[in-house]
Write an enzyme that holds these catalytic residues in place. Sequence first.
Site, short mmCIF file in Angstrom:
data_model
loop_
_atom_site.label_atom_id
_atom_site.label_comp_id
_atom_site.label_asym_id
_atom_site.label_seq_id
_atom_site.Cartn_x
_atom_site.Cartn_y
_atom_site.Cartn_z
N SER A 41 -5.17 -0.63 -2.76
CA SER A 41 -5.70 0.68 -2.42
C SER A 41 -6.86 0.50 -1.46
CB SER A 41 -6.16 1.41 -3.69
OG SER A 41 -6.48 2.75 -3.36
N GLU A 42 -6.89 1.33 -0.41
CA GLU A 42 -7.85 1.08 0.67
C GLU A 42 -9.29 1.35 0.27
OE1 GLU A 42 -5.12 3.07 0.77
OE2 GLU A 42 -5.34 4.63 2.30
N ASN A 43 -9.50 1.93 -0.91
CA ASN A 43 -10.87 2.07 -1.40
C ASN A 43 -11.30 0.86 -2.23
OD1 ASN A 43 -8.91 3.10 -3.20
ND2 ASN A 43 -10.47 4.12 -4.41
N ASN B 250 0.85 -1.18 0.00
CA ASN B 250 0.00 0.00 0.00
C ASN B 250 0.89 1.24 0.00
OD1 ASN B 250 -1.49 2.32 1.36
ND2 ASN B 250 -3.16 0.86 1.02
#
Lengths: 220, 220, 228, 228
Positions: free
Chosen positions: D52-54, D29
Amino acid sequence: MIDKRVRDLAAAVAGIKDGATVLCGGFGAVGEPIALTEALLPLGVKNLVIVANNAGTGEIGIARLIKEGRVRKVICSYPRTTDPREFEAAYKAGKIELELVPQGTLSERLRAAGAGIGGFYTPTGAGTNLAEGKETREFDGKPYVLEKPIRGDVALIRALKADRWGNLVYRKSARNFNPVMAMAAALTVVEVSEIVELGALDPEAIVTPGIFVDRVVVVR
Amino acid sequence: MIDKRVRDLAAAVAGIKDGATVLCGGFGAVGEPIALTEALLPLGVKNLVIVANNAGTGEIGIARLIKEGRVRKVICSYPRTTDPREFEAAYKAGKIELELVPQGTLSERLRAAGAGIGGFYTPTGAGTNLAEGKETREFDGKPYVLEKPIRGDVALIRALKADRWGNLVYRKSARNFNPVMAMAAALTVVEVSEIVELGALDPEAIVTPGIFVDRVVVVR
Amino acid sequence: MSENAPKPLSRRQMAWRAAQDIPEGAYVNLGIGLPTLCGDYIPKDREIVFHSENGILGMGPAPAKGQEDPDLINAGKQLVTLLPGGSYFHHNDAFLMIRGGHIDLALMGALEVAANGDLANWITNDPHAPPGVGGAMDLAAGAKEVRILLEHTTKDGAPRIKQTCSYPLTAKECVKRIYTNLALIDVTRDGLVVREMVEGLDLAGLQEVTEPKLTLADDWKKLTAPTV
Amino acid sequence: MSENAPKPLSRRQMAWRAAQDIPEGAYVNLGIGLPTLCGDYIPKDREIVFHSENGILGMGPAPAKGQEDPDLINAGKQLVTLLPGGSYFHHNDAFLMIRGGHIDLALMGALEVAANGDLANWITNDPHAPPGVGGAMDLAAGAKEVRILLEHTTKDGAPRIKQTCSYPLTAKECVKRIYTNLALIDVTRDGLVVREMVEGLDLAGLQEVTEPKLTLADDWKKLTAPTV
């Protein structure tokens, strides 16, 4: 190049040790990684702790491990097996331990391990025998039981298809415990019917992203 | 016949009350249910508590609700908005409350509400300002913070397609917070680009099963 | 029992009766055994979504011969089908739905139900068999409403509706309605209220085979079911 | 600083240097800003999976002109692409991956790092701006390894590597490696160990702009990067 494919079952289970906690997917025999489970026999491991919904079906998979005396303890929700009742025989003979966990709590404890949650409060089991010895606490006037993660040293998973990154899709109700167990172990090994080209699985429909998977073997 | 389709935006938001806790999907403007959010304006509701990752983008959606003075409090992970900074202006003027929650904890608190979990212990935030006033507890020698569910009176969701049972699929990174918010509210309302025939969505690839959805409206 | 011998419902008639109360559009989990039979008796004009804890919503009836799919089973491990609009998901989401209160109705079997709605349906006191709980505790604690189908008495004629359960509990105070072969009884704050009784039975007769005190609803009806 | 003026790395050179250490097959990340640039400098023979944290794994570079898709953004809300083998999932699974220790490496920016690996990167003490934390605390607490990219000093020349952070913490004792424009420093049980320094800098010079005591690794090297 990332390539999680392994040649055969021996390579798939290589390195699993005596005393390992082994998460086994499946609900009854549906979605059960029978080939991987039985591959533990020639590996020679013993004193295993098996985590699964059931304690084996018929004479295959987990039931065979139990029959061969490789299992020290079973953590499951429903250990009543169809004939021949390998678990029941071992249980009555005092040769195997049982930790009985409600099915949803079993699933949630596995997820907690996968999700880095230290513990969670569930209403399931509050005020029952299965909450004995566990912390109970009220939130908004309702009792909850504190439950802890169940982490596997290894997860044995069955899926329909994989790619070389370890992305997985399943088939119908054979999905069941497999995705949550894939998240919850230090080593996740998958048997699949088919390996497809990278990019062939729809990115919107991948159920288990390859980040949770270490080894993939084809079992036809 | 189960039919969750509603005629228009007014029908979609009917019954939402002053002071409601409103979960709004999206990450920035991607996957944000802008039409549903703005439909709260003619409804006349105020003193809303908005739960979202951000506190509005530009002049639309949540930012517009804030500008119009309808929002009492925002629970979010990142309230810095692009110009014009409606949230920042209201915040500096002391006209709006902020509860800042780490993004993963926000998502997990929403899931806890949806999953019937009374509370959970997360390592995120332990030893920081954001854990102040919260119970901290060690598991296996590592500190965790006790976090509670965030339940919505209503969730406003954006998806790509729906059917009349309310099954949903999303598009690329516009999925984001929408599925977890859909699980976490008493009333879940969805705006979609398209409604398809029952059975047209692949049952293996439905992301939000209709059980979590109450109303669906087409917003093109 | 009254002089005019009452005619208890058959097991299939009990399932039929419980099925009539499932409302249009409900999300319903049917327990293994007797409750599963309810699926056969849903009125034709109602659309109900059946949930199975092994990861199915929109479960349909048993497959036609030749259409069986070994990967598509219900929680009782019987072969089933999927209706249009149905979906598959993993066990964790299946139990999220249960625990999170998304299942409108769980119909379950029981060993005993107590006056306060306590439920015992997962274990007898038999020391010879290993215990098995499955999803019973999750359903009993998590569903929005729990209704029970059970034979009114044991084979020996002892009440199964008790002041206090003698078997270990599945969940406390969770049962809202009980369908037996003799009566339909609601668990209310004011105790057990009889809504329906079979022909030839009066309250005194029903009370004889029920441990806690029963009250008869003013608008009580005869409990009837067609031959099914 | 030493007489022979040291030549600090540019920001892009810092990103290049950090990128060289990302191992084949890692799940990584990249934080918003400077760390995101690392994606441009991965050695061509390595396959890395960016998270990606989304809700994305297998994130690719910025789209070619005309190929932009407004529904495909990274956590910094920049347009990106998806590589073959990539997948989409919801925010809750994205953070399950982070919190559950499935991300091998998080590369993040920072305001300050302390001698014990404490990280401060989410808030200054500015009372005028509302605070925003995003996913920083989850990444700092959850990733298997956290490495930091930061300018060695503030614009005023004050150290950013401190004995104790002066800004509020993001997470305690999480940083394992620090890439600055002057040096590559590991946070170890024995304190901060300098693995690389830029040409023209000696330990005394580096120590002058670093609050905690530094130790020089026996096998230390010159910190170099090509013109990028």
